[in-house]
Design an enzyme around this catalytic site. Sequence first.
Site, PDB file in Angstrom:
ATOM      1  CG  ASP A   9      -1.910   1.168   1.179  1.00 12.20           C
ATOM      2  OD1 ASP A   9      -2.601   1.318   0.153  1.00 12.20           O
ATOM      3  OD2 ASP A   9      -1.988   1.944   2.154  1.00 12.20           O
ATOM      4  CD  GLU A  11      -1.978   6.115   2.936  1.00 14.90           C
ATOM      5  OE1 GLU A  11      -2.629   7.010   2.347  1.00 14.90           O
ATOM      6  OE2 GLU A  11      -2.492   5.056   3.322  1.00 14.90           O
ATOM      7  CD  GLU A  54      -8.840  18.774  -0.335  1.00 14.76           C
ATOM      8  OE1 GLU A  54      -7.588  18.804  -0.452  1.00 14.76           O
ATOM      9  OE2 GLU A  54      -9.578  19.723  -0.649  1.00 14.76           O
ATOM     10  CG  HIS A 155      -6.622   5.603   4.674  1.00 14.36           C
ATOM     11  ND1 HIS A 155      -6.905   5.087   3.423  1.00 14.36           N
ATOM     12  CD2 HIS A 155      -7.815   5.773   5.288  1.00 14.36           C
ATOM     13  CE1 HIS A 155      -8.215   4.976   3.281  1.00 14.36           C
ATOM     14  NE2 HIS A 155      -8.786   5.396   4.399  1.00 14.36           N
ATOM     15  CG  ASP A 160      -4.486   1.130   5.262  1.00 14.16           C
ATOM     16  OD1 ASP A 160      -4.895   1.004   6.426  1.00 14.16           O
ATOM     17  OD2 ASP A 160      -4.774   2.095   4.527  1.00 14.16           O
TER      18      ASP A 160
END
Length: 234
Positions: A9, A11, A54, A155, A160
Amino acid sequence: MARRQIVLDTETTGIDPKQGHRIIEIGCVELVNRRLTGNNFHVYINPQRKSEEEAIDVHGITNEFLRDKPLFHQIAQEFLDYIKGAELVIHNAPFDVGHMDNEFALLNQGYQKTHDYCQVLDTLKMARDLHPGQKNNLDALCRRYDVDNTKRTLHGALLDSEILADVYLAMTGGQVKLNLNQNKNQGSEQQQKELRRLDPNRAPLVVLHASSDEQLAHEERLNIVGSQCLWRAE
């Protein structure tokens, strides 16, 4: 031959790498023959740009935190060596793979596309095939397969990946039973299959054999049934 999979994963600073967004965190856990090995890979990366507000709301990784972290080119080869030859297991793979391809391309050092180094399995596509018309984000799959995600308040790439590894193993192995104790007014999310995994360290099952008296009583009962006893050997 051992099957090596990397549950991965990332980010990022934002959604679209074509708009200049960069990877800020990579988290990976290794599976070999469907077993977690503990050989994980985790790194934060200075993207050399600010994250969108965001995005920070989603992952909680601030611009200040990333200022002293390595640049992608400093970890690129180590990362590639770690994933090369493995099957990557990613939820919504086009997003993460698109960002990875972008990062390697920005180095301008002849790196190829991720698919040239690894096979890629998209668990979002898998979940949509298994559960059409249902929510198939990671939180929904955790509820569906009874995977603990209580630590997932934000997250995070490594967390994750660890959760996705549990979800993937639940999706692709073990037996499921239908939850039939639902009334018609309950949502379809609660009507999905639930995994019930046995404790591998459980005590062995005790096998009880019928006594001679019990066997005799059973035979006498079968004699009463007579020819209608279909399971009795002739």
